[in-house]
Scaffold this motif. Structure first.
Motif, short mmCIF file in Angstrom:
data_model
loop_
_atom_site.label_atom_id
_atom_site.label_comp_id
_atom_site.label_asym_id
_atom_site.label_seq_id
_atom_site.Cartn_x
_atom_site.Cartn_y
_atom_site.Cartn_z
N TYR A 1 0.91 -0.98 -0.05
CA TYR A 1 -0.03 -0.06 0.16
C TYR A 1 1.01 1.38 -0.13
O TYR A 1 0.78 2.33 -0.63
CB TYR A 1 -1.01 0.12 1.33
CG TYR A 1 -2.36 -0.63 1.00
CD1 TYR A 1 -2.71 -0.96 -0.28
CD2 TYR A 1 -2.70 -1.57 2.28
CE1 TYR A 1 -3.82 -1.40 -0.32
CE2 TYR A 1 -3.86 -2.08 2.03
CZ TYR A 1 -4.56 -2.13 0.84
OH TYR A 1 -5.65 -2.87 0.99
N GLU A 2 1.90 1.30 0.88
CA GLU A 2 2.71 2.50 0.90
C GLU A 2 3.55 2.69 -0.64
O GLU A 2 3.49 3.73 -0.98
CB GLU A 2 4.21 1.98 1.77
CG GLU A 2 3.58 1.98 3.26
CD GLU A 2 3.30 3.40 3.84
OE1 GLU A 2 4.01 4.44 3.69
OE2 GLU A 2 2.26 3.47 4.63
N ILE B 1 0.74 3.99 -2.77
CA ILE B 1 0.34 5.50 -2.63
C ILE B 1 1.31 6.44 -3.27
O ILE B 1 1.20 7.44 -3.54
CB ILE B 1 0.34 5.48 -0.89
CG1 ILE B 1 -0.99 5.05 -0.54
CG2 ILE B 1 0.38 7.11 -0.70
CD1 ILE B 1 -1.03 4.90 1.28
N ASP B 2 2.82 6.02 -3.00
CA ASP B 2 3.71 6.71 -3.45
C ASP B 2 4.02 6.57 -5.26
O ASP B 2 4.40 7.81 -5.60
CB ASP B 2 5.22 6.15 -2.91
CG ASP B 2 5.26 6.57 -1.55
OD1 ASP B 2 4.38 7.53 -1.04
OD2 ASP B 2 6.05 6.01 -0.65
N ARG B 3 3.57 5.77 -5.83
CA ARG B 3 4.12 5.41 -7.29
C ARG B 3 3.02 5.42 -8.25
O ARG B 3 3.19 5.46 -9.33
CB ARG B 3 4.96 4.28 -7.21
CG ARG B 3 6.50 4.36 -6.42
CD ARG B 3 7.29 3.34 -6.93
NE ARG B 3 7.53 2.88 -8.18
CZ ARG B 3 8.31 3.55 -9.11
NH1 ARG B 3 9.03 4.70 -8.60
NH2 ARG B 3 8.33 3.33 -10.20
N GLY C 1 -3.00 6.42 -6.49
CA GLY C 1 -2.68 5.86 -5.30
C GLY C 1 -2.98 6.70 -3.99
O GLY C 1 -3.94 6.55 -3.15
N ARG C 2 -2.73 7.88 -4.26
CA ARG C 2 -2.89 8.95 -3.11
C ARG C 2 -4.26 9.17 -2.93
O ARG C 2 -4.91 9.43 -1.74
CB ARG C 2 -1.85 10.14 -3.26
CG ARG C 2 -1.98 11.08 -2.17
CD ARG C 2 -0.63 12.04 -2.40
NE ARG C 2 0.33 11.48 -2.26
CZ ARG C 2 1.09 11.14 -0.99
NH1 ARG C 2 0.33 11.47 0.15
NH2 ARG C 2 1.99 10.43 -0.76
N ARG C 3 -5.05 9.37 -4.11
CA ARG C 3 -6.40 9.60 -4.16
C ARG C 3 -7.34 8.49 -3.63
O ARG C 3 -8.34 8.51 -2.94
CB ARG C 3 -7.00 10.11 -5.33
CG ARG C 3 -8.25 10.65 -5.59
CD ARG C 3 -8.82 10.77 -7.02
NE ARG C 3 -10.39 10.60 -7.18
CZ ARG C 3 -10.90 10.56 -8.19
NH1 ARG C 3 -10.33 10.68 -9.31
NH2 ARG C 3 -12.28 10.76 -8.18
N ALA D 1 -6.38 8.24 0.16
CA ALA D 1 -6.31 9.58 0.65
C ALA D 1 -4.90 9.83 1.59
O ALA D 1 -5.02 10.30 2.53
CB ALA D 1 -7.54 9.73 1.94
N GLY D 2 -3.98 9.22 0.92
CA GLY D 2 -2.80 9.29 1.62
C GLY D 2 -2.38 8.61 2.83
O GLY D 2 -1.48 8.86 3.45
N LYS D 3 -3.47 7.70 3.18
CA LYS D 3 -3.23 7.05 4.52
C LYS D 3 -3.40 5.47 4.19
O LYS D 3 -4.14 5.11 3.57
CB LYS D 3 -4.43 7.32 5.28
CG LYS D 3 -4.41 6.73 6.79
CD LYS D 3 -5.94 7.41 7.56
CE LYS D 3 -5.76 6.55 9.01
NZ LYS D 3 -6.88 7.14 9.59
N ASN D 4 -2.33 4.73 4.87
CA ASN D 4 -2.28 3.41 4.78
C ASN D 4 -3.50 2.58 5.21
O ASN D 4 -3.74 2.79 6.45
CB ASN D 4 -0.82 2.84 5.20
CG ASN D 4 -0.55 1.41 5.09
OD1 ASN D 4 -1.34 0.65 4.88
ND2 ASN D 4 0.71 1.40 4.59
#
Length: 350
Positions: A135-136, A139-141, A145-147, A150-153
């Motif tokens: 997940y990390e 979110i980063d790549r 992912g971030r959307r 919401a930037g939270k694992n």
């Protein structure tokens, strides 16, 4: 506690003398077939010592009972059907933020730096540590992912005691080991999972006389058993049916938008001699030991016991149904607390 340096790592050293007897007792009470009983015992001893928790038999067995229940003595236990659970969660989150399924599929086809697609990586995860790290990376790549998260694992618990990662991050001060990457990663290690799990279980004072209420709090949150008993007293005093879940105050609720328990308490205002502001101020202590000695707590129980005609319990297992995609049958906090209590009693007898 002494520290000894070995290469690049600084690790707690078990003192000589009487402390070795604690280590021996812990090891003796761990089931005989457990691999590396000595290592488990050392990590538990360190957790108790670093937090200045009395290493008596009751506390040792409480920690061991939670470990046995939550992971069966595996630092990063595998989760059945984890790839399917993770895909369902990704699709649920995508739907919530209106990301089309085709875009999700396209995102999972993106290849990571090692050349393997994120979809293939997802199909290979077996533990929460695996999934957390994936997940990390997503979110980063991955563009969405971030959307999507919401930037939270989304992985919020882990390790041998399935402790909450936000709890560990909030209580990291005094952690006795060098942090290799992050507190999140430490939770998935044996030493970190035991340290923060022990803190969540034993690192706060309670009014309880039975360990089963700590076990219920471990599942439902600090002081949930005390607060559920308070809710029961409020229900008795008012005649209002309440959900006995241990949540007496809605987080961040405006004064003019109280939750069900607060509304019920306010109906007792004239008898309590308290207005809504005094009641709110008192309920804001419900996540502390001080609430047990507050005027509100005492007065509500006086009213409830006068109506009931007998003494009422000051601790009660909350009535909460467990809700997690990892759970495949209907379970409750009561089931969890009693199951751990059973293991606790077996440990005391070992």
């Amino acid at each position: 506690m002494l520290l000894v340096t070995t290469g690049c790592n600084t690790v707690p050293q078990v003192p000589a003398g009487p402390a070795r007897d604690v280590h021996a007792e812990i090891e003796q009470r761990i089931p005989a077939k457990t691999p590396d009983r000595d290592g488990w015992a050392a990590d538990i001893q360190t957790a108790l010592a670093a937090q200045r928790i009395e290493p008596n038999t009751e506390n040792i067995c409480a920690v061991l009972a939670v470990i046995e229940q939550e992971s069966g003595y595996r630092a990063d236990p595998p989760v059945d059907n984890l790839p399917q659970i993770a895909r369902q969660e990704i699709r649920r989150r995508a739907s919530a933020v209106r990301i089309p399924g085709l875009m999700v599929d396209a995102g999972l086809k993106i290849r990571a730096l090692d050349g393997i697609s994120y979809g293939d990586k997802l199909a290979r995860v077996r533990t929460e540590r695996d999934l957390s790290r994936l997940y990390e990376e997503i979110i980063d790549r991955v563009p969405m992912g971030r959307r999507l998260f919401a930037g939270k694992n989304p992985v919020q618990t882990g390790g041998a005691m399935q402790v909450g990662i936000p709890f560990a991050q909030a209580h990291a001060q005094g952690y006795p080991y060098p942090v290799q990457s992050s507190i999140r990663d430490e939770v998935f290690s044996r030493r970190g999972g035991i340290y923060f799990g022990t803190m969540h279980l034993l690192g706060y004072q309670t009014p309880y006389t039975r360990k089963v209420h700590r076990f219920a709090d471990y599942n439902a949150g600090w002081y949930a058993s005390r607060n559920a008993a308070f809710q029961s007293a409020v229900a008795m005093a008012t005649g209002i049916t309440l959900e006995l879940d241990g949540d007496v105050l809605v987080p961040d609720a405006a004064l003019d938008k109280p939750g069900q328990t607060e509304r019920a308490v306010r109906s007792l205002g004239p008898q309590l001699g308290m207005d809504e502001r005094l009641i709110r101020r008192a309920l804001e202590q419900a996540d502390t030991l001080a609430f047990s000695d507050s005027e509100l707590h005492h007065r509500v129980f006086d009213l409830a016991e006068a109506r009931a005609g007998h003494a009422l319990p000051r601790a009660m297992i909350p009535g909460i149904r467990l809700d997690s995609p990892k759970i495949t049958r209907e379970l409750t906090t009561e089931w969890f607390a009693n199951r751990v209590d059973e293991r606790y009693r077996q440990c005391l007898a070992r």
